[in-house]
Design a protein around this motif. Sequence first.
Motif, short mmCIF file in Angstrom:
data_model
loop_
_atom_site.label_atom_id
_atom_site.label_comp_id
_atom_site.label_asym_id
_atom_site.label_seq_id
_atom_site.Cartn_x
_atom_site.Cartn_y
_atom_site.Cartn_z
N ALA A 106 -108.78 85.92 -10.86
CA ALA A 106 -107.74 85.55 -11.82
C ALA A 106 -106.54 84.91 -11.14
O ALA A 106 -105.51 84.69 -11.78
CB ALA A 106 -107.30 86.78 -12.61
N GLY A 107 -106.65 84.62 -9.84
CA GLY A 107 -105.50 84.10 -9.11
C GLY A 107 -104.52 85.21 -8.78
O GLY A 107 -104.75 86.39 -9.08
N GLY A 108 -103.42 84.83 -8.14
CA GLY A 108 -102.43 85.83 -7.76
C GLY A 108 -101.30 85.92 -8.77
O GLY A 108 -101.18 85.10 -9.69
N GLN A 109 -100.45 86.92 -8.57
CA GLN A 109 -99.32 87.12 -9.47
C GLN A 109 -98.10 86.30 -9.02
O GLN A 109 -97.41 85.70 -9.82
CB GLN A 109 -98.94 88.61 -9.50
CG GLN A 109 -97.90 88.97 -10.56
CD GLN A 109 -98.44 88.84 -11.97
OE1 GLN A 109 -99.61 89.14 -12.23
NE2 GLN A 109 -97.62 88.37 -12.90
N ARG A 110 -97.86 86.25 -7.70
CA ARG A 110 -96.73 85.49 -7.15
C ARG A 110 -97.22 84.43 -6.15
O ARG A 110 -96.59 83.39 -6.01
CB ARG A 110 -95.75 86.44 -6.44
CG ARG A 110 -94.99 87.36 -7.40
CD ARG A 110 -94.27 88.47 -6.67
NE ARG A 110 -95.20 89.37 -6.01
CZ ARG A 110 -95.82 90.37 -6.62
NH1 ARG A 110 -95.59 90.60 -7.91
NH2 ARG A 110 -96.67 91.14 -5.96
N TRP B 183 -107.62 79.86 -6.77
CA TRP B 183 -108.60 80.85 -6.31
C TRP B 183 -107.97 81.73 -5.23
O TRP B 183 -107.39 81.22 -4.27
CB TRP B 183 -109.82 80.15 -5.72
CG TRP B 183 -110.62 79.36 -6.70
CD1 TRP B 183 -110.70 78.00 -6.79
CD2 TRP B 183 -111.48 79.88 -7.73
NE1 TRP B 183 -111.55 77.65 -7.83
CE2 TRP B 183 -112.05 78.78 -8.41
CE3 TRP B 183 -111.82 81.17 -8.13
CZ2 TRP B 183 -112.93 78.92 -9.48
CZ3 TRP B 183 -112.70 81.32 -9.20
CH2 TRP B 183 -113.24 80.22 -9.86
N SER B 184 -108.09 83.03 -5.39
CA SER B 184 -107.58 83.95 -4.38
C SER B 184 -108.70 84.55 -3.55
O SER B 184 -108.44 85.30 -2.61
CB SER B 184 -106.78 85.07 -5.06
OG SER B 184 -107.63 85.82 -5.92
N THR B 185 -109.97 84.24 -3.88
CA THR B 185 -111.11 84.83 -3.17
C THR B 185 -111.94 83.77 -2.45
O THR B 185 -113.09 84.02 -2.08
CB THR B 185 -112.01 85.60 -4.15
OG1 THR B 185 -112.44 84.71 -5.20
CG2 THR B 185 -111.28 86.78 -4.77
N PHE B 186 -111.38 82.57 -2.25
CA PHE B 186 -112.13 81.47 -1.63
C PHE B 186 -112.39 81.73 -0.15
O PHE B 186 -111.47 82.02 0.61
CB PHE B 186 -111.35 80.16 -1.81
CG PHE B 186 -111.98 78.97 -1.12
CD1 PHE B 186 -112.92 78.19 -1.78
CD2 PHE B 186 -111.64 78.64 0.18
CE1 PHE B 186 -113.50 77.08 -1.16
CE2 PHE B 186 -112.21 77.53 0.81
CZ PHE B 186 -113.15 76.76 0.14
N ASN B 187 -113.65 81.65 0.26
CA ASN B 187 -114.06 81.66 1.67
C ASN B 187 -115.10 80.58 1.87
O ASN B 187 -115.81 80.22 0.94
CB ASN B 187 -114.68 83.01 2.07
CG ASN B 187 -113.69 84.15 2.12
OD1 ASN B 187 -114.02 85.26 1.75
ND2 ASN B 187 -112.47 83.90 2.58
N THR C 32 -107.44 90.44 -9.48
CA THR C 32 -106.86 89.87 -8.27
C THR C 32 -105.34 89.73 -8.38
O THR C 32 -104.66 89.62 -7.37
CB THR C 32 -107.47 88.49 -7.96
OG1 THR C 32 -107.30 87.63 -9.10
CG2 THR C 32 -108.96 88.61 -7.65
N LYS C 33 -104.82 89.75 -9.61
CA LYS C 33 -103.35 89.69 -9.77
C LYS C 33 -102.68 90.95 -9.22
O LYS C 33 -101.47 90.95 -8.96
CB LYS C 33 -102.98 89.51 -11.25
CG LYS C 33 -103.30 88.12 -11.80
CD LYS C 33 -102.83 87.98 -13.23
CE LYS C 33 -103.15 86.61 -13.80
NZ LYS C 33 -102.39 85.53 -13.12
N ASP C 34 -103.46 92.04 -9.06
CA ASP C 34 -102.93 93.27 -8.47
C ASP C 34 -103.00 93.28 -6.95
O ASP C 34 -102.44 94.18 -6.32
CB ASP C 34 -103.71 94.48 -9.00
CG ASP C 34 -103.58 94.65 -10.51
OD1 ASP C 34 -102.57 94.17 -11.07
OD2 ASP C 34 -104.49 95.24 -11.13
N PHE C 35 -103.68 92.30 -6.36
CA PHE C 35 -103.81 92.28 -4.90
C PHE C 35 -102.43 92.12 -4.26
O PHE C 35 -101.60 91.32 -4.75
CB PHE C 35 -104.71 91.13 -4.45
CG PHE C 35 -106.18 91.37 -4.66
CD1 PHE C 35 -106.65 92.55 -5.22
CD2 PHE C 35 -107.11 90.41 -4.28
CE1 PHE C 35 -108.01 92.76 -5.41
CE2 PHE C 35 -108.47 90.61 -4.45
CZ PHE C 35 -108.93 91.79 -5.02
N PRO C 36 -102.16 92.82 -3.15
CA PRO C 36 -100.87 92.64 -2.46
C PRO C 36 -100.69 91.20 -1.98
O PRO C 36 -101.67 90.52 -1.65
CB PRO C 36 -100.98 93.61 -1.27
CG PRO C 36 -102.04 94.60 -1.66
CD PRO C 36 -103.00 93.86 -2.53
N ASP C 37 -99.45 90.75 -1.93
CA ASP C 37 -99.17 89.39 -1.46
C ASP C 37 -99.70 89.17 -0.05
O ASP C 37 -100.12 88.07 0.31
CB ASP C 37 -97.66 89.12 -1.49
CG ASP C 37 -97.13 89.00 -2.91
OD1 ASP C 37 -97.96 88.99 -3.84
OD2 ASP C 37 -95.90 88.93 -3.09
#
Length: 388
Positions: A204-208, A214-218, A327-332
Motif C-alpha cells: 500500500a506504499g508508505g505513510q510518510r 512500491w515499498s516492497t520492491f526488490n 505497509t503504511k505501518d512499516f517504520p520509516d
Amino acid sequence: LLGTNRSVLFFGHQGFLGFRSLYLDEYRDRLFIGGKDVLYSLLLDRASADAKEIYWPPLPGQTEECFQKGKDPGCEQDHDREGHPCIWSRPGRQEEEGPQGFGLGVGAAAGSLLGGELYTGLTADFLGRDPGIFRSMGTRSALRTEVDQRLLNDPKFVAAPLIPDNDDQDNNKAYFFFTEKVVETDSKEHAIVSRVARVCVNDAGGQRVLVNKWSTFNKARLVCSVPGPGGIDTHFDELEDVFLLRTKDRKSPEIYALFSTTSHVFQGSAVCVYSMADIREVFNGPFAHRESPHHQWGAYEGRVPYPRPGVCPSKTTNQPRQQYGTTKDFPDEVLHFARAHPLMYKPVYPRHRRPLLVKTNLPHRLRQLVVDRVEAEDGQHDVLFLGT
C-alpha cells in the motif's frame, strides 16, 4: 487451400487489414487480430460470417500530438493522449490458468491481471524517460515505482506473472522479468543485464516515505551463461522471452527463459530454466550495497531493519509484539532502507548452473519460447518451441 475450401479470405476494415499482431484462443475457436486502429475477433470455421470488430481511431488532436512529441506517423494507434498503452487480453479458462497474461501495445511492456487489478511494467511516456512498474484498476490504491535509475534504468519488460509464496494470500507477489542497463565502476559503457523483480500484491506504499510508491520492491540479476576456461563465462544477457511451466504446485512453476547475447564476437541464443526455490532464496539473502558509484558492489553487512524490506505484511511475517497490517505501518527506517537497497547481492543461477540449450550463429534471432510438458513411454519430456 482455397481450392480445398479450407481457408477463408478476410480483408479487414473497409478492405484494409493493417495487420500488426494476432492471438489464437483455442478454447473458443477464435482468432483475435490487432490492426491499424481496429481489433478483430474471428470465428475460425467461418471467419467472415461471424467477424466482430472494435474500431478505435485516434481522437481529434492525437495525431498532431504524436508529431509534436517526435514520433513517426502511425504512433497514435498505439497510445492514447496520456501515453498509456493499448492492452488486449489473452482469453483463457480463468479457473485453470490462474492470472491472465497480457500483451501490450508498446514493445517493451508486460502485465498481468488478478482480481480486477492490473500489474504492468512499461514506459509511460512517449520519449521513454518514465519507466515503471504500476498497479492500476481494482479497489486498492494505485502504485508505481519511483523515478530512480537505481530501480529501473531503461528497462525492457518481458513478463509479469503473479506467483503465490505460500497458502497465505497476503504473501502473493507479482514478479517482473526484464533487461536493463548498468554502468560498471571501471567503465563508462552501459552493459545489459537481465533481472527478476518482485513486489507484494498487498503493498500500500508508505505513510510518510514512499507515498503511493512500491515499498516492497526488490530485484536480482538473472544469470544465463556457459562456463568457460579460466573461470571466464560466456553470458547471454538480453532476455527475450519467459514461459512459466505450471506444475501441480501453484507456488512452484518452472521458469523457462530465452536469452540472446549482446556480444560483438558471436551471435547466439540460450534457454535457461530457473526454480522458484532458487529465486526466493536470493530474495531472502543479502542485499547489495556500495558506498558510492565509484566503489564495487558488496554484500550489506550492517543491521537490516524489521520487518525485512521486501516482505509482505501478513500473519507469516508478523511477530507477537510487532504486528503490521499494512505497509503504511512499516517504520520509516524500513522504507528508507528499501529505497537505498533495491538490489539483491547474489544472482539467480539456472538449474545445473548452465543453459539447457545453446544455439549459435543462427541466421535469425530467437525471440519467443513456449514449453509443453508431454508424457511418453519413457517418461515425461518438456518440448521447447522456439520462434524467430
